[in-house]
Design a protein around this motif. Structure first.
Motif, PDB file in Angstrom:
ATOM      1  N   ARG A  24       0.826  -1.216   0.000  1.00 54.14           N
ATOM      2  CA  ARG A  24       0.000   0.000   0.000  1.00 54.14           C
ATOM      3  C   ARG A  24       0.861   1.267   0.000  1.00 54.14           C
ATOM      4  O   ARG A  24       0.545   2.235  -0.680  1.00 54.14           O
ATOM      5  CB  ARG A  24      -0.932  -0.013   1.202  1.00 54.14           C
ATOM      6  CG  ARG A  24      -2.061  -1.021   1.055  1.00 54.14           C
ATOM      7  CD  ARG A  24      -2.876  -1.093   2.309  1.00 54.14           C
ATOM      8  NE  ARG A  24      -4.107  -1.871   2.124  1.00 54.14           N
ATOM      9  CZ  ARG A  24      -4.837  -2.311   3.126  1.00 54.14           C
ATOM     10  NH1 ARG A  24      -4.486  -2.068   4.378  1.00 54.14           N
ATOM     11  NH2 ARG A  24      -5.931  -3.003   2.884  1.00 54.14           N
ATOM     12  N   ALA A  25       1.946   1.264   0.769  1.00 51.18           N
ATOM     13  CA  ALA A  25       2.806   2.448   0.848  1.00 51.18           C
ATOM     14  C   ALA A  25       3.473   2.754  -0.485  1.00 51.18           C
ATOM     15  O   ALA A  25       3.752   3.912  -0.794  1.00 51.18           O
ATOM     16  CB  ALA A  25       3.869   2.250   1.930  1.00 51.18           C
ATOM     17  N   HIS A  26       3.735   1.716  -1.273  1.00 48.23           N
ATOM     18  CA  HIS A  26       4.425   1.895  -2.550  1.00 48.23           C
ATOM     19  C   HIS A  26       3.496   1.680  -3.744  1.00 48.23           C
ATOM     20  O   HIS A  26       3.932   1.266  -4.810  1.00 48.23           O
ATOM     21  CB  HIS A  26       5.638   0.976  -2.624  1.00 48.23           C
ATOM     22  CG  HIS A  26       6.730   1.386  -1.675  1.00 48.23           C
ATOM     23  ND1 HIS A  26       7.430   2.566  -1.814  1.00 48.23           N
ATOM     24  CD2 HIS A  26       7.182   0.809  -0.546  1.00 48.23           C
ATOM     25  CE1 HIS A  26       8.293   2.670  -0.822  1.00 48.23           C
ATOM     26  NE2 HIS A  26       8.157   1.615  -0.036  1.00 48.23           N
ATOM     27  N   ALA A  27       2.223   2.005  -3.540  1.00 44.76           N
ATOM     28  CA  ALA A  27       1.276   1.948  -4.655  1.00 44.76           C
ATOM     29  C   ALA A  27       1.667   3.002  -5.687  1.00 44.76           C
ATOM     30  O   ALA A  27       2.143   4.082  -5.346  1.00 44.76           O
ATOM     31  CB  ALA A  27      -0.142   2.197  -4.150  1.00 44.76           C
ATOM     32  N   ASN A  28       1.472   2.658  -6.947  1.00 44.47           N
ATOM     33  CA  ASN A  28       1.812   3.549  -8.052  1.00 44.47           C
ATOM     34  C   ASN A  28       0.519   4.034  -8.703  1.00 44.47           C
ATOM     35  O   ASN A  28      -0.352   3.215  -9.020  1.00 44.47           O
ATOM     36  CB  ASN A  28       2.682   2.783  -9.053  1.00 44.47           C
ATOM     37  CG  ASN A  28       3.166   3.642 -10.184  1.00 44.47           C
ATOM     38  OD1 ASN A  28       2.381   4.194 -10.952  1.00 44.47           O
ATOM     39  ND2 ASN A  28       4.473   3.731 -10.314  1.00 44.47           N
ATOM     40  N   GLN A  29       0.403   5.325  -8.913  1.00 51.77           N
ATOM     41  CA  GLN A  29      -0.809   5.894  -9.512  1.00 51.77           C
ATOM     42  C   GLN A  29      -1.155   5.250 -10.849  1.00 51.77           C
ATOM     43  O   GLN A  29      -2.321   5.171 -11.219  1.00 51.77           O
ATOM     44  CB  GLN A  29      -0.628   7.406  -9.717  1.00 51.77           C
ATOM     45  CG  GLN A  29      -0.494   8.183  -8.439  1.00 51.77           C
ATOM     46  CD  GLN A  29      -1.834   8.435  -7.783  1.00 51.77           C
ATOM     47  OE1 GLN A  29      -2.891   8.203  -8.343  1.00 51.77           O
ATOM     48  NE2 GLN A  29      -1.784   8.928  -6.564  1.00 51.77           N
ATOM     49  N   GLY A  30      -0.151   4.779 -11.573  1.00 48.63           N
ATOM     50  CA  GLY A  30      -0.384   4.201 -12.898  1.00 48.63           C
ATOM     51  C   GLY A  30      -0.786   2.742 -12.897  1.00 48.63           C
ATOM     52  O   GLY A  30      -1.071   2.171 -13.950  1.00 48.63           O
ATOM     53  N   VAL A  31      -0.805   2.109 -11.733  1.00 49.70           N
ATOM     54  CA  VAL A  31      -1.135   0.682 -11.651  1.00 49.70           C
ATOM     55  C   VAL A  31      -2.240   0.478 -10.612  1.00 49.70           C
ATOM     56  O   VAL A  31      -2.011   0.644  -9.412  1.00 49.70           O
ATOM     57  CB  VAL A  31       0.097  -0.178 -11.273  1.00 49.70           C
ATOM     58  CG1 VAL A  31      -0.277  -1.658 -11.235  1.00 49.70           C
ATOM     59  CG2 VAL A  31       1.261   0.064 -12.214  1.00 49.70           C
TER      60      VAL A  31
END
Length: 118
Positions: A24-31
């Motif tokens: 969750r902390a390293h979620a990417n807006q593009g994925v």
């Protein structure tokens, strides 16, 4: 882009908490990401997993017999209708450390017509 992240879990709740937290902390807006917990724990641990993650909109939990480490992913692939474009499998002790942890492998697959990256 969309990706289902399958986390194999057996009796290691502190690792599961850290793994989900880092995803969750390293979620990417593009994925767009969805998480599946493939749980093979005993009743007590499984009940805690459901209590902590069962109401999460981004997480689905599936319970199965504790047969062997690869069984969880095999069971999910055979029995769950995954709707995302990509699938990522993590063992519970793998922790993403970059916001590009999903985007870069997906980009490599797209640019090179790869079917998988390991």
């Amino acid at each position: 882009m969309s990706c289902t992240i399958i986390i194999s879990h057996y009796e290691s709740l502190p690792f599961l908490r850290a793994c989900v937290r880092k995803i969750r902390a390293h979620a990417n807006q593009g994925v767009e990401q969805k998480i599946i917990i493939s749980d093979q724990s005993r009743d007590e641990q499984y009940d805690i997993v459901v209590k902590e993650f069962g109401d999460s909109k981004d997480i689905s939990i599936y319970r199965m017999s504790p047969l062997y480490s690869g069984y969880g992913i095999d069971w999910i692939m055979r029995n769950v209708d995954i709707k995302t474009e990509y699938i990522c499998q993590l063992h519970v002790d793998a922790l993403p450390i970059s916001d590009k942890w999903l985007a870069v492998p997906i980009q490599l697959m797209q640019e090179n017509d790869f079917k998988f990256i390991g």
